[in-house]
Design a protein around this motif. Structure first.
Motif, PDB file in Angstrom:
ATOM      1  N   MET A  72       0.832  -1.195   0.000  1.00  0.00           N
ATOM      2  CA  MET A  72       0.000   0.000   0.000  1.00  0.00           C
ATOM      3  C   MET A  72       0.870   1.249   0.000  1.00  0.00           C
ATOM      4  N   ASN A  73       0.365   2.314  -0.577  1.00  0.00           N
ATOM      5  CA  ASN A  73       1.040   3.603  -0.531  1.00  0.00           C
ATOM      6  C   ASN A  73       0.021   4.693  -0.775  1.00  0.00           C
ATOM      7  N   GLY A  74       0.361   5.904  -0.390  1.00  0.00           N
ATOM      8  CA  GLY A  74      -0.596   6.977  -0.582  1.00  0.00           C
ATOM      9  C   GLY A  74      -0.107   8.321  -0.108  1.00  0.00           C
ATOM     10  N   THR A  75      -1.001   9.295  -0.208  1.00  0.00           N
ATOM     11  CA  THR A  75      -0.707  10.681   0.149  1.00  0.00           C
ATOM     12  C   THR A  75      -1.836  11.232   0.997  1.00  0.00           C
ATOM     13  N   VAL A  76      -1.467  11.961   2.032  1.00  0.00           N
ATOM     14  CA  VAL A  76      -2.431  12.647   2.880  1.00  0.00           C
ATOM     15  C   VAL A  76      -2.292  14.147   2.658  1.00  0.00           C
ATOM     16  N   ASP A  77      -3.367  14.787   2.248  1.00  0.00           N
ATOM     17  CA  ASP A  77      -3.427  16.239   2.130  1.00  0.00           C
ATOM     18  C   ASP A  77      -4.341  16.730   3.250  1.00  0.00           C
ATOM     19  N   ALA A  78      -3.741  16.904   4.426  1.00  0.00           N
ATOM     20  CA  ALA A  78      -4.535  17.245   5.599  1.00  0.00           C
ATOM     21  C   ALA A  78      -5.145  18.637   5.484  1.00  0.00           C
ATOM     22  N   ALA A  79      -4.461  19.549   4.808  1.00  0.00           N
ATOM     23  CA  ALA A  79      -4.966  20.914   4.675  1.00  0.00           C
ATOM     24  C   ALA A  79      -6.303  20.935   3.937  1.00  0.00           C
ATOM     25  N   GLU A  80      -6.460  20.055   2.944  1.00  0.00           N
ATOM     26  CA  GLU A  80      -7.698  19.988   2.167  1.00  0.00           C
ATOM     27  C   GLU A  80      -8.582  18.811   2.578  1.00  0.00           C
ATOM     28  N   ARG A  81      -8.157  18.081   3.604  1.00  0.00           N
ATOM     29  CA  ARG A  81      -8.897  16.912   4.095  1.00  0.00           C
ATOM     30  C   ARG A  81      -9.116  15.883   2.986  1.00  0.00           C
ATOM     31  N   ARG A  82      -8.009  15.471   2.366  1.00  0.00           N
ATOM     32  CA  ARG A  82      -8.077  14.493   1.301  1.00  0.00           C
ATOM     33  C   ARG A  82      -6.994  13.430   1.483  1.00  0.00           C
ATOM     34  N   ILE A  83      -7.323  12.199   1.119  1.00  0.00           N
ATOM     35  CA  ILE A  83      -6.362  11.086   1.162  1.00  0.00           C
ATOM     36  C   ILE A  83      -6.519  10.281  -0.119  1.00  0.00           C
ATOM     37  N   HIS A  84      -5.407   9.912  -0.706  1.00  0.00           N
ATOM     38  CA  HIS A  84      -5.412   8.978  -1.834  1.00  0.00           C
ATOM     39  C   HIS A  84      -4.519   7.809  -1.458  1.00  0.00           C
ATOM     40  N   SER A  85      -4.997   6.599  -1.638  1.00  0.00           N
ATOM     41  CA  SER A  85      -4.185   5.420  -1.344  1.00  0.00           C
ATOM     42  C   SER A  85      -4.366   4.372  -2.426  1.00  0.00           C
ATOM     43  N   THR A  86      -3.316   3.590  -2.620  1.00  0.00           N
ATOM     44  CA  THR A  86      -3.308   2.506  -3.598  1.00  0.00           C
ATOM     45  C   THR A  86      -2.882   1.232  -2.896  1.00  0.00           C
ATOM     46  N   SER A  87      -3.582   0.140  -3.143  1.00  0.00           N
ATOM     47  CA  SER A  87      -3.200  -1.156  -2.584  1.00  0.00           C
ATOM     48  C   SER A  87      -3.053  -2.157  -3.726  1.00  0.00           C
ATOM     49  N   VAL A  88      -2.103  -3.063  -3.561  1.00  0.00           N
ATOM     50  CA  VAL A  88      -1.820  -4.052  -4.602  1.00  0.00           C
ATOM     51  C   VAL A  88      -1.824  -5.436  -3.973  1.00  0.00           C
ATOM     52  N   ARG A  89      -2.634  -6.343  -4.544  1.00  0.00           N
ATOM     53  CA  ARG A  89      -2.670  -7.735  -4.109  1.00  0.00           C
ATOM     54  C   ARG A  89      -2.715  -8.633  -5.338  1.00  0.00           C
ATOM     55  N   ASP A  90      -1.798  -9.577  -5.389  1.00  0.00           N
ATOM     56  CA  ASP A  90      -1.759 -10.551  -6.500  1.00  0.00           C
ATOM     57  C   ASP A  90      -1.772  -9.856  -7.861  1.00  0.00           C
ATOM     58  N   GLY A  91      -1.051  -8.754  -7.952  1.00  0.00           N
ATOM     59  CA  GLY A  91      -0.941  -8.056  -9.219  1.00  0.00           C
ATOM     60  C   GLY A  91      -2.095  -7.125  -9.540  1.00  0.00           C
ATOM     61  N   GLU A  92      -3.155  -7.129  -8.710  1.00  0.00           N
ATOM     62  CA  GLU A  92      -4.296  -6.239  -8.931  1.00  0.00           C
ATOM     63  C   GLU A  92      -4.140  -4.988  -8.091  1.00  0.00           C
ATOM     64  N   THR A  93      -4.440  -3.853  -8.694  1.00  0.00           N
ATOM     65  CA  THR A  93      -4.310  -2.574  -8.020  1.00  0.00           C
ATOM     66  C   THR A  93      -5.682  -1.965  -7.764  1.00  0.00           C
ATOM     67  N   PHE A  94      -5.878  -1.471  -6.551  1.00  0.00           N
ATOM     68  CA  PHE A  94      -7.137  -0.843  -6.173  1.00  0.00           C
ATOM     69  C   PHE A  94      -6.840   0.509  -5.536  1.00  0.00           C
ATOM     70  N   GLU A  95      -7.669   1.497  -5.871  1.00  0.00           N
ATOM     71  CA  GLU A  95      -7.484   2.832  -5.335  1.00  0.00           C
ATOM     72  C   GLU A  95      -8.603   3.182  -4.371  1.00  0.00           C
ATOM     73  N   SER A  96      -8.305   4.110  -3.495  1.00  0.00           N
ATOM     74  CA  SER A  96      -9.336   4.643  -2.616  1.00  0.00           C
ATOM     75  C   SER A  96      -9.041   6.116  -2.354  1.00  0.00           C
ATOM     76  N   TYR A  97     -10.106   6.848  -2.078  1.00  0.00           N
ATOM     77  CA  TYR A  97      -9.999   8.282  -1.814  1.00  0.00           C
ATOM     78  C   TYR A  97     -10.840   8.625  -0.599  1.00  0.00           C
ATOM     79  N   VAL A  98     -10.378   9.622   0.115  1.00  0.00           N
ATOM     80  CA  VAL A  98     -11.196  10.232   1.159  1.00  0.00           C
ATOM     81  C   VAL A  98     -11.208  11.724   0.876  1.00  0.00           C
TER      82      VAL A  98
END
Length: 252
Positions: A72-98
């Motif tokens: 997993m990896n990602g970025t936190v933009d606390a000033a704008e209250r945003r998070i982006h993260s990426t997770s990888v399992r068995d070669g598949e990549t999934f994204e999530s946002y807050v």
């Protein structure tokens, strides 16, 4: 077998979400508690940071063993209250946002197709939903010790070691009407957090615990790293059409 490992993966991720109130009869060293408070204040004050980590689960049931590894990896933009993260399992990549109080998670598997699960961020303090704050929250329960300074990747770091209460770890819920993993026994939980001695910001964390239920058992480890604090980071949230979202989260 995959279902068991998947649930344990969910459990390990939910363990990052925080802890309940402190249980009785636990050692909490005064210096450790003060250092934890300084770290919490430092995370609350930052405008953003990057994170990456690894989740590993080894589950045994009915004489079979399965291993699950997720990066997993990602970025936190606390000033704008945003998070982006990426997770990888068995070669598949999934994204999530807050974004503020709304979380979007890319659904996988045959049921997920190109859909996104949408859920509300229910915490009163938005900062507590960020990865670094979640690690620190695990030290709010059970025993906590100040283990002095250590060398971490060639630099000096302060090490805090905690043992959260079993009650705190098993209290998390996958959904509000369902207890975590149906109420397994969580044992030998250990949390380590390395802090920058000057800024008190988290540099790395390591969570270890074991889960057992009936004749099934598993061990889980979650290692996280944090850097690039206040480096003018930003998170762009894509426009996700309503017809591609599930308001009840991803299925399964």
């Amino acid at each position: 077998m995959d279902r068991i490992a998947l649930h344990l993966t969910i459990a390990a991720c939910l363990v990052l979400a925080g802890c309940s109130a402190l249980g009785p009869d636990h050692t909490r060293q005064e210096r450790a508690v003060e250092t934890l408070a300084d770290a919490r204040d430092a995370v609350n004050a930052t405008d953003g940071y990057r994170f990456d980590g690894d989740l590993r689960v080894v589950a045994t049931a009915d004489g079979e063993t399965e291993r699950v590894e997720i990066g997993m990896n990602g970025t936190v933009d606390a000033a704008e209250r945003r998070i982006h993260s990426t997770s990888v399992r068995d070669g598949e990549t999934f994204e999530s946002y807050v974004t503020n109080r709304t979380a979007y998670r890319e659904c996988g598997g045959p049921m997920g197709m190109d859909m996104w699960g949408v859920e509300n961020v229910t915490t009163d303090d938005w900062t507590t939903a960020t990865p670094a704050a979640r690690q620190l929250a695990l030290l709010e329960s059970g025993s906590i010790y100040y283990n002095g300074t250590r060398t971490l990747d060639g630099r000096e770091a302060v090490l805090l070691v905690g043992r959260p209460t079993t009650e705190a770890l098993t209290k998390y819920q996958e959904r509000r009407d369902r207890s975590l993993l149906g109420g397994p026994s969580v044992e030998n939980a250990t949390v380590r957090v390395w802090l920058d001695p000057e800024t008190s910001r988290p540099l790395r964390s390591a969570v270890r615990f074991e889960v057992s239920q009936g004749g099934n058992s598993a061990s889980a480890t979650v290692d996280m790293r944090f850097d690039d604090y206040d480096s003018d980071l930003s998170v762009d949230v894509p426009v996700i059409p309503d017809e591609r979202t599930w308001g009840t989260g991803c299925p399964g």
